[in-house]
Design a protein around this motif. Structure first.
Motif, mmCIF file in Angstrom:
data_model
loop_
_atom_site.group_PDB
_atom_site.id
_atom_site.type_symbol
_atom_site.label_atom_id
_atom_site.label_comp_id
_atom_site.label_asym_id
_atom_site.label_seq_id
_atom_site.Cartn_x
_atom_site.Cartn_y
_atom_site.Cartn_z
ATOM 1 N N ARG A 95 1.017 -1.131 0.516
ATOM 2 C CA ARG A 95 0.128 -0.276 0.383
ATOM 3 C C ARG A 95 1.031 1.031 -0.182
ATOM 4 O O ARG A 95 0.655 1.651 -0.656
ATOM 5 N N PHE A 98 2.350 1.741 -3.908
ATOM 6 C CA PHE A 98 1.440 2.197 -4.261
ATOM 7 C C PHE A 98 0.407 3.362 -4.649
ATOM 8 O O PHE A 98 -0.251 3.585 -5.054
ATOM 9 N N GLU A 99 0.594 3.617 -3.089
ATOM 10 C CA GLU A 99 -0.828 4.791 -2.379
ATOM 11 C C GLU A 99 -0.479 5.723 -3.432
ATOM 12 O O GLU A 99 -1.374 6.693 -3.432
ATOM 13 N N THR A 102 -1.742 7.236 -6.168
ATOM 14 C CA THR A 102 -3.855 6.858 -6.470
ATOM 15 C C THR A 102 -4.053 8.032 -6.101
ATOM 16 O O THR A 102 -5.170 8.177 -6.348
ATOM 17 N N ARG A 103 -3.011 8.849 -5.749
ATOM 18 C CA ARG A 103 -3.466 10.205 -6.133
ATOM 19 C C ARG A 103 -3.478 11.013 -6.999
ATOM 20 O O ARG A 103 -2.051 11.209 -8.409
ATOM 21 N N GLY A 113 -5.132 10.508 -9.841
ATOM 22 C CA GLY A 113 -4.897 9.231 -9.758
ATOM 23 C C GLY A 113 -5.263 7.484 -9.973
ATOM 24 O O GLY A 113 -6.744 7.684 -10.198
ATOM 25 N N MET A 114 -4.849 6.564 -10.106
ATOM 26 C CA MET A 114 -5.132 5.034 -10.841
ATOM 27 C C MET A 114 -6.204 5.381 -9.345
ATOM 28 O O MET A 114 -5.927 5.097 -7.928
ATOM 29 N N GLU A 115 -6.954 4.043 -9.623
ATOM 30 C CA GLU A 115 -7.585 3.688 -8.606
ATOM 31 C C GLU A 115 -6.926 1.845 -8.988
ATOM 32 O O GLU A 115 -6.224 1.314 -9.428
ATOM 33 N N ILE A 116 -6.606 1.573 -7.152
ATOM 34 C CA ILE A 116 -5.991 -0.296 -7.094
ATOM 35 C C ILE A 116 -7.031 -0.838 -6.747
ATOM 36 O O ILE A 116 -6.872 -0.764 -6.426
ATOM 37 N N ASP A 117 -7.215 -2.025 -7.347
ATOM 38 C CA ASP A 117 -7.721 -3.294 -7.558
ATOM 39 C C ASP A 117 -7.138 -4.270 -5.759
ATOM 40 O O ASP A 117 -5.854 -4.414 -6.278
ATOM 41 N N TRP A 118 -6.891 -3.961 -4.814
ATOM 42 C CA TRP A 118 -6.293 -4.426 -3.979
ATOM 43 C C TRP A 118 -5.751 -6.332 -3.877
ATOM 44 O O TRP A 118 -5.118 -6.226 -3.417
#
Length: 163
Positions: A95, A98-99, A102-103, A113-118
């Motif tokens: 997290r 990659f966080e 996401t901004r 920011g990117m949407e992340i499929d955790w």
């Protein structure tokens, strides 16, 4: 009109440069994540577990013979709790890696920011990410699987084990 087109071309060039930068950052983050492992020792010092790049268990060691004097349930709890702690450490590290991606863009606010499929990114370790209290943890699911296996096999004398 020409001035407007030049501004649009400049913004498009900025957007392309930003996207290339994000792609490079994602590639580097994925490379770093692929080499990740986390090793954790249980609180009582009886067990050491290592999880790999998807939060999967890759190593398990029993330390100093302590396990020999532990009741089976206590040893099982030490293993499961330590696996969960290692997975949590892994999930937080991913997290943190990659966080920032996401901004929204600082230079181009219209680029989100990117949407992340955790779940896809960290597999079962996604359950260890904080901030999702309604989700059952991997530890809970693993304990359920163990209980189901115990029920399916049962003791050799045919009696059922109840908790």
């Amino acid at each position: 009109m020409s001035d407007h087109i030049e501004r649009l071309e400049k913004r498009l060039a900025q957007a392309n440069a930003e996207l290339e930068s994000v792609q490079a950052a994602v590639t580097e983050a994925e490379r770093r994540m692929g080499a990740f492992s986390s090793t954790v020792v249980s609180k009582d010092g009886s067990v050491e577990v290592t999880v790999g790049a998807q939060g999967e268990l890759t190593g398990l060691r029993f330390l100093d013979g302590k396990y020999r004097s532990m009741p089976p349930a206590q040893l099982a709890d030490a293993v499961l709790d330590t696996v969960q702690e290692a997975r949590s450490h892994f999930a937080r590290a991913v997290r943190d890696l990659f966080e920032p991606l996401t901004r929204p863009s600082a230079t181009l606010p219209e680029l989100p920011g990117m949407e992340i499929d955790w779940d896809r990114l960290v597999g079962p370790a996604a359950d260890a990410l904080p901030g999702e209290p309604e989700q059952r943890t991997a530890n809970d699911r693993l304990r359920d699987e163990i209980d189901e296996d115990d029920d399916a096999v049962g003791p050799a004398d045919g009696a059922r084990r109840h908790r």
